[in-house]
Design a protein around this motif. Structure first.
Motif, PDB file in Angstrom:
ATOM      1  N   THR A   1      -0.174   2.622 -11.792  1.00  0.00           N
ATOM      2  CA  THR A   1      -0.649   1.920 -10.443  1.00  0.00           C
ATOM      3  C   THR A   1      -1.350   0.663 -10.931  1.00  0.00           C
ATOM      4  O   THR A   1      -2.216   1.540 -10.638  1.00  0.00           O
ATOM      5  CB  THR A   1      -0.403   2.383 -10.070  1.00  0.00           C
ATOM      6  OG1 THR A   1       0.976   3.072  -9.053  1.00  0.00           O
ATOM      7  CG2 THR A   1      -0.321   1.610  -8.660  1.00  0.00           C
TER       8      THR A   1
ATOM      9  N   PHE B   1       4.319   3.132 -10.508  1.00  0.00           N
ATOM     10  CA  PHE B   1       4.709   1.825  -9.605  1.00  0.00           C
ATOM     11  C   PHE B   1       4.333   0.434 -10.983  1.00  0.00           C
ATOM     12  O   PHE B   1       5.150  -0.376 -10.048  1.00  0.00           O
ATOM     13  CB  PHE B   1       3.728   2.551  -8.596  1.00  0.00           C
ATOM     14  CG  PHE B   1       3.600   1.457  -7.991  1.00  0.00           C
ATOM     15  CD1 PHE B   1       4.438   0.784  -7.240  1.00  0.00           C
ATOM     16  CD2 PHE B   1       3.162  -0.480  -7.839  1.00  0.00           C
ATOM     17  CE1 PHE B   1       4.452  -0.086  -6.048  1.00  0.00           C
ATOM     18  CE2 PHE B   1       2.652  -1.280  -6.740  1.00  0.00           C
ATOM     19  CZ  PHE B   1       3.389  -0.932  -6.345  1.00  0.00           C
TER      20      PHE B   1
ATOM     21  N   ARG C   1      -0.246   3.313   1.776  1.00  0.00           N
ATOM     22  CA  ARG C   1       0.049   3.739   1.201  1.00  0.00           C
ATOM     23  C   ARG C   1      -0.001   5.383   0.522  1.00  0.00           C
ATOM     24  O   ARG C   1      -0.563   6.115   0.308  1.00  0.00           O
ATOM     25  CB  ARG C   1      -1.155   3.576  -0.418  1.00  0.00           C
ATOM     26  CG  ARG C   1      -0.950   1.804  -0.604  1.00  0.00           C
ATOM     27  CD  ARG C   1      -2.347   1.955  -1.217  1.00  0.00           C
ATOM     28  NE  ARG C   1      -4.107   1.724  -0.589  1.00  0.00           N
ATOM     29  CZ  ARG C   1      -4.190   0.870   0.739  1.00  0.00           C
ATOM     30  NH1 ARG C   1      -3.265  -0.612   0.762  1.00  0.00           N
ATOM     31  NH2 ARG C   1      -4.777   0.941   1.878  1.00  0.00           N
TER      32      ARG C   1
ATOM     33  N   ALA D   1      -0.689  -3.294  -5.258  1.00  0.00           N
ATOM     34  CA  ALA D   1      -0.668  -1.474  -4.486  1.00  0.00           C
ATOM     35  C   ALA D   1      -1.425  -1.916  -3.247  1.00  0.00           C
ATOM     36  O   ALA D   1      -1.570  -1.320  -1.980  1.00  0.00           O
ATOM     37  CB  ALA D   1      -0.549  -0.527  -4.501  1.00  0.00           C
TER      38      ALA D   1
ATOM     39  N   THR E   1      12.496  -2.208  -5.235  1.00  0.00           N
ATOM     40  CA  THR E   1      11.834  -1.203  -5.887  1.00  0.00           C
ATOM     41  C   THR E   1      11.847  -2.270  -7.249  1.00  0.00           C
ATOM     42  O   THR E   1      12.388  -3.045  -7.536  1.00  0.00           O
ATOM     43  CB  THR E   1      12.921  -0.156  -6.468  1.00  0.00           C
ATOM     44  OG1 THR E   1      13.708   0.221  -5.495  1.00  0.00           O
ATOM     45  CG2 THR E   1      12.650   0.473  -7.573  1.00  0.00           C
TER      46      THR E   1
ATOM     47  N   ARG F   1       8.387   0.152  -4.036  1.00  0.00           N
ATOM     48  CA  ARG F   1       8.350   1.460  -4.910  1.00  0.00           C
ATOM     49  C   ARG F   1       8.114   0.775  -6.310  1.00  0.00           C
ATOM     50  O   ARG F   1       9.179   0.352  -7.017  1.00  0.00           O
ATOM     51  CB  ARG F   1       9.357   2.362  -4.472  1.00  0.00           C
ATOM     52  CG  ARG F   1      10.413   2.861  -4.659  1.00  0.00           C
ATOM     53  CD  ARG F   1      11.555   4.135  -4.530  1.00  0.00           C
ATOM     54  NE  ARG F   1      10.735   4.826  -5.010  1.00  0.00           N
ATOM     55  CZ  ARG F   1      11.609   5.864  -4.880  1.00  0.00           C
ATOM     56  NH1 ARG F   1      12.823   5.811  -4.311  1.00  0.00           N
ATOM     57  NH2 ARG F   1      11.006   7.737  -6.019  1.00  0.00           N
ATOM     58  N   GLY F   2       8.367   1.760  -7.513  1.00  0.00           N
ATOM     59  CA  GLY F   2       8.618   1.322  -8.430  1.00  0.00           C
ATOM     60  C   GLY F   2      10.078   2.109  -9.293  1.00  0.00           C
ATOM     61  O   GLY F   2      10.019   3.055  -8.615  1.00  0.00           O
TER      62      GLY F   2
ATOM     63  N   LEU G   1       3.311   5.157  -4.539  1.00  0.00           N
ATOM     64  CA  LEU G   1       2.566   4.351  -5.486  1.00  0.00           C
ATOM     65  C   LEU G   1       2.737   6.253  -6.580  1.00  0.00           C
ATOM     66  O   LEU G   1       2.148   7.367  -6.388  1.00  0.00           O
ATOM     67  CB  LEU G   1       1.502   4.842  -5.203  1.00  0.00           C
ATOM     68  CG  LEU G   1       1.104   3.680  -4.569  1.00  0.00           C
ATOM     69  CD1 LEU G   1      -0.997   3.449  -4.086  1.00  0.00           C
ATOM     70  CD2 LEU G   1       1.595   2.232  -4.661  1.00  0.00           C
ATOM     71  N   GLU G   2       3.276   5.934  -7.826  1.00  0.00           N
ATOM     72  CA  GLU G   2       3.897   6.840  -8.690  1.00  0.00           C
ATOM     73  C   GLU G   2       3.246   6.438 -10.159  1.00  0.00           C
ATOM     74  O   GLU G   2       3.222   5.630 -10.535  1.00  0.00           O
ATOM     75  CB  GLU G   2       5.360   7.470  -8.325  1.00  0.00           C
ATOM     76  CG  GLU G   2       5.573   8.527  -9.376  1.00  0.00           C
ATOM     77  CD  GLU G   2       7.041   8.846  -9.187  1.00  0.00           C
ATOM     78  OE1 GLU G   2       7.478   9.685  -9.593  1.00  0.00           O
ATOM     79  OE2 GLU G   2       8.174   8.083  -8.674  1.00  0.00           O
TER      80      GLU G   2
ATOM     81  N   ALA H   1       3.417   1.531   0.715  1.00  0.00           N
ATOM     82  CA  ALA H   1       3.416   1.178  -0.868  1.00  0.00           C
ATOM     83  C   ALA H   1       3.418   2.656  -1.346  1.00  0.00           C
ATOM     84  O   ALA H   1       3.163   3.154  -0.568  1.00  0.00           O
ATOM     85  CB  ALA H   1       2.712   1.060  -1.681  1.00  0.00           C
TER      86      ALA H   1
END
Length: 248
Positions: free
Chosen positions: A103, A59, A117, A111, A18, A53-54, A99-100, A97
Motif C-alpha cells: 500500500t 491494496f 482503515r 488509503a 476492488t 480493497r485490492g 489494506l493488505e 479501506a
C-alpha cells in the motif's frame, strides 16, 4: 458497475470496490482514476457505505510509474490523482479501506482518503515518492499528519520510511489489524453492517461535522443537530428505544 480496473459490487449493506490489476499489484493508472470518478458519481447520487480493497494480496503498490513518468507540469497542476482521492474522501457515507500487502505511494494516499482503515500483518504502507524524484502530492502531506500526527507523517513523507502492519497499527493509521485479508474484510463487512443499522441522515451529518475545520465548531454541530431534531426518523427511533426499554 464492472470494469477491468475496478470491480464494483452491490453487497446490500455496502458497495464493494476492488482494485483489480493484480499483475501490476493494483498500481493506480488513469483507468482506475476514471473508474473511481464513475463510482463516486454513483455514491454521491445514491449514498452508500463504500468498502475498498485490492485483488491478489495487495491494496495498491502505487501509481503506475510508466504513466507517471510521462506526466508534465500541467498534469501535476491538474491533480489527476489528488482530485479523485479528495472525491473519495468527501463521499457522504463512510469509506472503509481493507489494506493488505503493498500500500505504497498513490495507493497509500488512496488509503488515507478512507475514513476507516483495516490492516493485515502483510501490510507495508508508506510514501517513497522522493526516491522517484517527486513528492507525495495526493494527500499524504496533509491527510497523514491528521491521521498519525506530525512526527510519523514527517518521517514517512521526508524519508520514505515504509511501515509494517504492526507499525501502522501502533501509529493509528489502521485501527484494526488482522492475520490476513479475509479476516480484515470480515471486519470491514461487520462495520458496514453496523453503519447500515443507523439513521443514514445522522451518519451523513456526523461525517460532515467530523470533516469540518476546527473554526466551524460548535456552530456546524448545532446546525446539523437542529435539522435532525426535527426529523421524523429521530422521533421514530427514539420512540422505539423508549418502548423497548419499557418492555424490559
Amino acid at each position: 458497475m464492472t470494469g477491468a480496473a475496478l470491480r464494483v459490487e452491490d453487497r446490500g449493506d455496502f458497495v464493494l470496490a476492488t482494485l483489480d490489476r493484480p499483475e501490476k499489484r493494483n498500481a493506480i493508472d488513469l483507468a482506475v482514476i476514471d473508474a473511481l470518478h464513475e463510482l463516486c458519481a454513483s455514491l454521491e447520487a445514491h449514498p452508500r457505505t463504500l468498502v475498498l480493497r485490492g485483488a491478489g494480496g495487495a491494496f495498491a503498490a502505487g501509481a503506475d510509474i510508466a504513466q507517471l513518468r510521462e506526466r508534465t507540469a500541467a498534469d501535476a497542476r491538474a491533480g489527476i490523482n489528488t482530485r479523485a482521492f479528495m472525491r473519495v474522501h468527501a463521499l457522504p457515507m463512510p469509506v472503509i479501506a481493507v489494506l493488505e500487502g503493498h500500500t505504497l505511494g498513490g495507493g497509500a494516499e488512496l488509503a488515507y482518503s478512507a475514513d476507516i482503515r483495516i490492516g493485515t500483518q502483510s501490510l507495508t504502507i508508506g510514501n517513497p515518492e522522493p526516491g522517484l524524484g517527486i513528492i507525495a502530492a495526493a494527500g499524504a502531506s496533509w491527510r497523514l499528519r491528521e491521521i498519525a500526527g506530525e512526527g510519523i507523517a514527517a518521517e514517512i513523507v521526508l524519508t520514505g520510511r515504509i511501515l509494517s502492519g504492526d507499525e501502522a497499527f501502533a501509529a493509528g493509521i489502521v485501527t484494526h489489524l488482522h492475520a490476513d485479508g479475509d479476516a480484515a474484510f470480515a471486519t470491514a463487512v461487520a462495520i458496514a453492517k453496523r453503519v447500515a443499522a443507523l439513521d443514514p441522515a445522522a451518519v451523513q451529518a456526523s461525517k460532515r461535522v467530523l470533516g469540518a475545520p476546527r473554526s466551524a465548531h460548535p456552530q456546524v454541530d448545532l446546525t446539523e443537530q437542529a435539522i435532525l431534531f426535527d426529523s421524523p426518523e429521530k422521533h421514530r427511533r427514539m420512540t422505539a428505544f423508549l418502548e423497548r426499554k419499557q418492555q424490559r
